[in-house]
Enzyme design. Structure first.
Site, PDB file in Angstrom:
ATOM      1  CB  SER A 143     188.843  -6.859 -23.550  1.00  0.00           C
ATOM      2  OG  SER A 143     187.773  -7.692 -23.945  1.00  0.00           O
ATOM      3  CE1 TYR A 156     192.666 -10.522 -24.534  1.00  0.00           C
ATOM      4  CE2 TYR A 156     190.324 -10.468 -24.063  1.00  0.00           C
ATOM      5  CZ  TYR A 156     191.434  -9.932 -24.700  1.00  0.00           C
ATOM      6  OH  TYR A 156     191.312  -8.808 -25.484  1.00  0.00           O
TER       7      TYR A 156
END
Ligand SMILES: NC(=O)c1ccc[n+]([C@@H]2O[C@H](COP(=O)([O-])OP(=O)(O)OC[C@H]3O[C@@H](n4cnc5c(N)ncnc54)[C@H](OP(=O)(O)O)[C@@H]3O)[C@@H](O)[C@H]2O)c1
Length: 229
Positions: free
Chosen positions: A138, A153
């Site tokens: 990501s 994350y």
């Protein structure tokens, strides 16, 4: 026709990746942590005329991955593409209130999961002759784009990018190419309704890396183009 395994493929970007690759005629293996959800996803795709093999796998669980290894050994004996797509987004935006257990849990799935799959499936990838490993990362893990918040994350995806670089170097001699992909902000359960991309766009670069002839090694890509780490 390649043998392609996607983790966390019972929904979202993973399921769409299976859909597009199976449509192209590849032998796909749809996996996910819950056997019932995996079977349901396989049935839903079959209702669209898309045939895929399936096997439940929890990427955090050694026994579950050992079962997958036996499944691949019995049915295929090799693997051409491993897509490490399974991921979780567990934390909130306030880094100061971050719960260490959430960071640890996120790391377990998003980093140690892919590492475990690569390690255990390497003997099958080595038999391919043109193997690829695609880690779904990501932009939130890119140091060049790094902002605040969502520490579990973000840190997990930065570490996943490190896994990509390490294996891209270690496996170059075996002609196994390893890359990270940012799919963009995609309308899935994780991305939410406000996301800017449809799921087919989110899967596009993954499908390209799985199938195209001239792909890079050890890069971070979005929209089939290299982006900074
Ligand atoms: N959507 C976005 O905007 C976006 C942006 C950047 C990167 N990504 C990355 O893209 C990947 C796919 O995301 P998505 O949006 O499709 O997410 P999603 O809709 O939440 O799907 C996540 C998938 O991962 C599975 N999973 C979670 N933990 C697992 C485990 N321990 N073992 C095996 N499978 C597990 C889930 O299974 P269950 O159904 O059983 O929960 C589900 O199938 C993730 O790595 C995510 O970080 C997404």
């Amino acid at each position: 026709m390649k043998v392609i395994l996607v983790t966390g493929a019972n929904r979202g970007i993973g399921r769409e990746t299976i859909r597009q690759l199976a449509r192209q005629g590849h032998k796909t293996i749809l996996t996910g942590r819950n056997a019932e959800r995996v079977r349901q996803a396989q049935d839903d795709l079959a209702a669209e005329g898309i045939i895929t093999d399936a096997c439940p796998v929890d990427v955090r669980d050694d026994n579950s991955v050992a079962h997958l290894v036996r499944f691949i050994a019995d049915r295929y004996g090799k693997l051409d593409v491993l897509v490490n797509n399974a991921g979780v987004f567990l934390d909130g935006s306030d880094s100061a209130k971050a719960d260490i257990e959430i960071i640890r849990d996120t790391f377990d799935t998003n980093v140690l999961g892919p590492y475990r799959l690569i390690e255990k499936l390497l003997p099958f990838l080595k038999k391919s002759g043109d193997a690829r490993i695609i880690n779904i990362s990501s932009g939130m893990g890119g140091l060049s784009e790094m902002n605040g918040g969502y520490p579990g994350y973000r840190i997990s995806k930065t570490a996943l990018n490190a896994v990509t670089r390490i294996f891209a170097n270690d496996l170059a001699a075996e002609k196994i190419r390893v890359n990270s992909v940012c799919p963009g902000w995609v309308k899935t359960d994780m991305g939410g309704e406000r996301a800017t991309r449809e799921v087919d766009q989110g899967a596009e670069t993954v499908v390209w890396l799985a199938t195209a002839d001239n792909i890079p090694n050890g890069k971070f890509l979005r929209d089939k183009k290299e982006i900074p780490w």
